[in-house]
Write a protein that holds these residues in place. Structure first.
Motif, PDB file in Angstrom:
ATOM      1  N   LYS A  55     -19.909  55.113  60.426  1.00  0.00           N
ATOM      2  CA  LYS A  55     -20.281  54.323  59.090  1.00  0.00           C
ATOM      3  C   LYS A  55     -20.820  53.235  59.217  1.00  0.00           C
ATOM      4  N   ASP A  56     -21.997  53.037  58.693  1.00  0.00           N
ATOM      5  CA  ASP A  56     -23.153  51.690  58.836  1.00  0.00           C
ATOM      6  C   ASP A  56     -22.173  50.565  58.170  1.00  0.00           C
ATOM      7  N   SER A  57     -22.188  49.487  58.582  1.00  0.00           N
ATOM      8  CA  SER A  57     -21.461  48.358  58.109  1.00  0.00           C
ATOM      9  C   SER A  57     -22.438  47.652  56.914  1.00  0.00           C
ATOM     10  N   GLY A  58     -23.889  47.851  57.207  1.00  0.00           N
ATOM     11  CA  GLY A  58     -24.671  47.064  56.217  1.00  0.00           C
ATOM     12  C   GLY A  58     -24.778  47.866  54.782  1.00  0.00           C
ATOM     13  N   THR A  59     -24.711  49.014  54.882  1.00  0.00           N
ATOM     14  CA  THR A  59     -24.822  49.829  53.634  1.00  0.00           C
ATOM     15  C   THR A  59     -23.788  50.774  53.316  1.00  0.00           C
ATOM     16  N   GLY A  60     -23.016  50.691  54.213  1.00  0.00           N
ATOM     17  CA  GLY A  60     -21.787  51.800  53.809  1.00  0.00           C
ATOM     18  C   GLY A  60     -21.988  53.165  54.024  1.00  0.00           C
ATOM     19  N   LYS A  61     -23.122  53.462  54.404  1.00  0.00           N
ATOM     20  CA  LYS A  61     -23.649  54.859  54.552  1.00  0.00           C
ATOM     21  C   LYS A  61     -23.307  55.611  55.796  1.00  0.00           C
ATOM     22  N   TYR A  62     -23.079  57.066  55.903  1.00  0.00           N
ATOM     23  CA  TYR A  62     -22.593  57.727  56.962  1.00  0.00           C
ATOM     24  C   TYR A  62     -23.667  58.142  57.765  1.00  0.00           C
ATOM     25  N   LEU A  63     -23.722  58.223  58.920  1.00  0.00           N
ATOM     26  CA  LEU A  63     -24.866  59.139  59.675  1.00  0.00           C
ATOM     27  C   LEU A  63     -24.443  60.593  59.548  1.00  0.00           C
ATOM     28  N   ALA A 210     -32.347  57.822  59.389  1.00  0.00           N
ATOM     29  CA  ALA A 210     -31.668  56.592  60.765  1.00  0.00           C
ATOM     30  C   ALA A 210     -33.135  56.417  61.497  1.00  0.00           C
ATOM     31  N   VAL A 211     -33.382  55.171  61.912  1.00  0.00           N
ATOM     32  CA  VAL A 211     -34.287  54.711  62.670  1.00  0.00           C
ATOM     33  C   VAL A 211     -33.685  54.092  63.868  1.00  0.00           C
ATOM     34  N   ASN A 212     -34.684  53.760  64.871  1.00  0.00           N
ATOM     35  CA  ASN A 212     -34.524  52.981  66.086  1.00  0.00           C
ATOM     36  C   ASN A 212     -35.133  51.776  65.979  1.00  0.00           C
ATOM     37  N   ALA A 213     -34.193  50.680  65.487  1.00  0.00           N
ATOM     38  CA  ALA A 213     -34.703  49.356  65.277  1.00  0.00           C
ATOM     39  C   ALA A 213     -34.605  48.278  66.505  1.00  0.00           C
ATOM     40  N   ASP A 214     -35.456  47.256  66.422  1.00  0.00           N
ATOM     41  CA  ASP A 214     -35.367  46.400  67.450  1.00  0.00           C
ATOM     42  C   ASP A 214     -34.361  45.169  67.239  1.00  0.00           C
ATOM     43  N   CYS A 215     -33.598  45.457  66.031  1.00  0.00           N
ATOM     44  CA  CYS A 215     -32.671  44.177  65.617  1.00  0.00           C
ATOM     45  C   CYS A 215     -31.617  44.845  64.630  1.00  0.00           C
ATOM     46  N   ASN A 216     -30.579  44.107  64.850  1.00  0.00           N
ATOM     47  CA  ASN A 216     -29.331  44.449  63.974  1.00  0.00           C
ATOM     48  C   ASN A 216     -29.594  43.795  62.516  1.00  0.00           C
ATOM     49  N   TYR A 217     -30.796  44.269  61.632  1.00  0.00           N
ATOM     50  CA  TYR A 217     -31.125  43.669  60.324  1.00  0.00           C
ATOM     51  C   TYR A 217     -29.878  44.106  59.439  1.00  0.00           C
ATOM     52  N   TYR A 218     -29.648  42.857  58.850  1.00  0.00           N
ATOM     53  CA  TYR A 218     -28.695  42.934  57.577  1.00  0.00           C
ATOM     54  C   TYR A 218     -27.204  43.819  58.034  1.00  0.00           C
ATOM     55  N   SER A 219     -26.916  43.700  59.494  1.00  0.00           N
ATOM     56  CA  SER A 219     -25.730  44.587  59.936  1.00  0.00           C
ATOM     57  C   SER A 219     -25.910  46.231  59.601  1.00  0.00           C
ATOM     58  N   ARG A 220     -27.069  46.482  59.547  1.00  0.00           N
ATOM     59  CA  ARG A 220     -27.581  47.945  59.313  1.00  0.00           C
ATOM     60  C   ARG A 220     -27.405  48.828  60.536  1.00  0.00           C
ATOM     61  N   ALA A 221     -27.336  47.906  61.728  1.00  0.00           N
ATOM     62  CA  ALA A 221     -27.184  48.666  62.922  1.00  0.00           C
ATOM     63  C   ALA A 221     -25.722  48.425  63.659  1.00  0.00           C
ATOM     64  N   LEU A 222     -24.842  47.934  62.976  1.00  0.00           N
ATOM     65  CA  LEU A 222     -23.461  47.724  63.498  1.00  0.00           C
ATOM     66  C   LEU A 222     -22.566  49.055  62.866  1.00  0.00           C
ATOM     67  N   TRP A 223     -22.066  49.754  63.624  1.00  0.00           N
ATOM     68  CA  TRP A 223     -21.401  51.093  62.871  1.00  0.00           C
ATOM     69  C   TRP A 223     -19.837  51.059  63.127  1.00  0.00           C
ATOM     70  N   LYS A 224     -19.189  51.565  62.287  1.00  0.00           N
ATOM     71  CA  LYS A 224     -17.728  51.641  62.502  1.00  0.00           C
ATOM     72  C   LYS A 224     -17.345  53.340  62.824  1.00  0.00           C
ATOM     73  N   PHE A 225     -16.479  53.425  63.940  1.00  0.00           N
ATOM     74  CA  PHE A 225     -16.399  54.720  64.256  1.00  0.00           C
ATOM     75  C   PHE A 225     -15.005  55.108  63.665  1.00  0.00           C
ATOM     76  N   ILE A 226     -15.037  56.337  63.019  1.00  0.00           N
ATOM     77  CA  ILE A 226     -13.814  56.520  62.105  1.00  0.00           C
ATOM     78  C   ILE A 226     -13.233  58.143  62.518  1.00  0.00           C
ATOM     79  N   GLU A 227     -12.281  57.911  62.795  1.00  0.00           N
ATOM     80  CA  GLU A 227     -11.324  59.426  63.068  1.00  0.00           C
ATOM     81  C   GLU A 227     -11.299  60.223  61.822  1.00  0.00           C
ATOM     82  N   PRO A 228     -11.693  61.509  61.758  1.00  0.00           N
ATOM     83  CA  PRO A 228     -11.857  62.112  60.335  1.00  0.00           C
ATOM     84  C   PRO A 228     -10.185  62.464  59.926  1.00  0.00           C
TER      85      PRO A 228
END
Length: 228
Positions: A55-63, A210-228
Motif C-alpha cells: 500500500k502506497d503511503s502517498g495515495t493510499g493505493k495498492y499495487l 506504477a512507475v520507476n521514479a528518481d525520487c520519493n515524490y509526495y511519499s508515493r514511493a514509500l510502501w507499507k507491506f501488509i499481511e492479507p
C-alpha cells in the motif's frame, strides 16, 4: 570583542561547545532516537516467501496486476523479452469482492485482492525479486543508468518508465533492494536506483500505472507491506 554577558537567550545547540552539558544531553537524545528507529526498522521487514499487500503511503493505493493471471513459473523466459508484450503493474484504491478466475482477471479496472499479493524472494543479503503471487511475474525497471547520486533531478515522474510485469529476470533488471524504514519500505531498483512509485490522483480510485521514479515524490514511493 564578543561580550560574555548573558542576554537571556539560549544559545542554539549547534553553537554550543561540544563539552557543554546541554550539548552532550542533546547529542545523547539524538543518538537514542536514531538507535530506537534502527531497532524498530530492524524487526520491521518482509519475511522472505510470505505474501503481502503493498500500500502506497502517498495515495493510499495498492499495487496490483490487472489482466491475465496465468501462472508462468514453469515457463520462465518463454516471452524472451520485457518489451513484447509490455505489461505494467498498476495501483488501485481497493479491491472488489471475490478472487480472480485464473487466466482471466474478469475486469481490467478493479482488481480482486489476490491480484494485489506479492512475495518477497530474497537472493542474498541485499538483493530481492518482488514476485506477483498469482502469476509469478517479477517487477522490472527497464532503466540502466544509475541515478542514486542525483535524486529528484527529474522533478517529477511524467517521463518515468512503467514498472513492468515480466516472466524472467532479463539482464538483471528485475533485481531490487528493499530499503526498510520504521514506517514503510522503498523498492529500489538494483541497477538504476529508481523507486517503484504510485501515480494518479489521490481522490480517484484508478487504476493508474506504477512507475520507476528518481525520487520519493509526495511519499508515493514509500510502501507499507501488509499481511492479507
Amino acid at each position: 570583542v564578543v561580550s560574555t554577558q548573558s542576554t537571556g537567550i539560549d544559545t542554539p545547540y549547534y553553537l554550543q561547545s561540544p563539552q557543554s552539558p546541554r550539548h552532550r544531553d542533546l547529542m545523547f537524545q539524538l543518538t537514542l532516537v536514531i538507535a530506537l528507529l534502527g531497532a524498530a526498522s530492524a524487526g520491521y521487514a518482509p519475511v522472505p516467501g510470505h505474501k503481502y499487500l503493498l500500500k502506497d503511503s502517498g495515495t493510499g493505493k495498492y499495487l496490483a496486476l490487472l489482466g491475465s493471471q496465468e501462472d508462468i513459473r514453469d515457463k520462465r523466459g518463454a516471452e524472451q523479452s520485457y518489451t513484447d508484450p509490455v505489461r505494467n503493474f498498476t495501483v488501485s484504491a481497493g479491491f472488489r469482492p471475490g478472487v480472480s478466475d485464473g487466466v482471466s482477471s474478469g475486469r481490467d479496472d478493479w482488481p480482486t485482492k489476490d491480484q494485489g499479493l506479492f512475495i518477497f524472494r530474497k537472493l542474498d543479503a541485499d538483493n530481492w525479486y518482488i514476485e506477483h503471487a498469482n502469476t509469478g511475474r517479477y517487477l522490472l525497471a527497464p532503466d540502466t543508468v544509475n541515478i542514486s547520486n542525483k535524486r529528484c533531478w527529474d522533478q517529477g515522474w511524467l517521463e518515468a518508465t512503467g514498472t513492468r510485469a515480466v516472466d524472467s529476470n532479463y539482464y538483471d533488471l528485475a533485481i531490487y533492494k528493499v530499503r526498510v524504514w520504521a514506517n514503510g519500505l522503498y523498492l529500489e531498483h538494483g541497477k538504476s536506483g529508481r523507486y517503484v512509485m504510485a501515480t494518479g490522483e489521490t481522490s480517484k480510485p484508478g487504476p493508474y500505472t506504477a512507475v520507476n521514479a528518481d525520487c520519493n515524490y509526495y511519499s508515493r514511493a514509500l510502501w507499507k507491506f501488509i499481511e492479507p
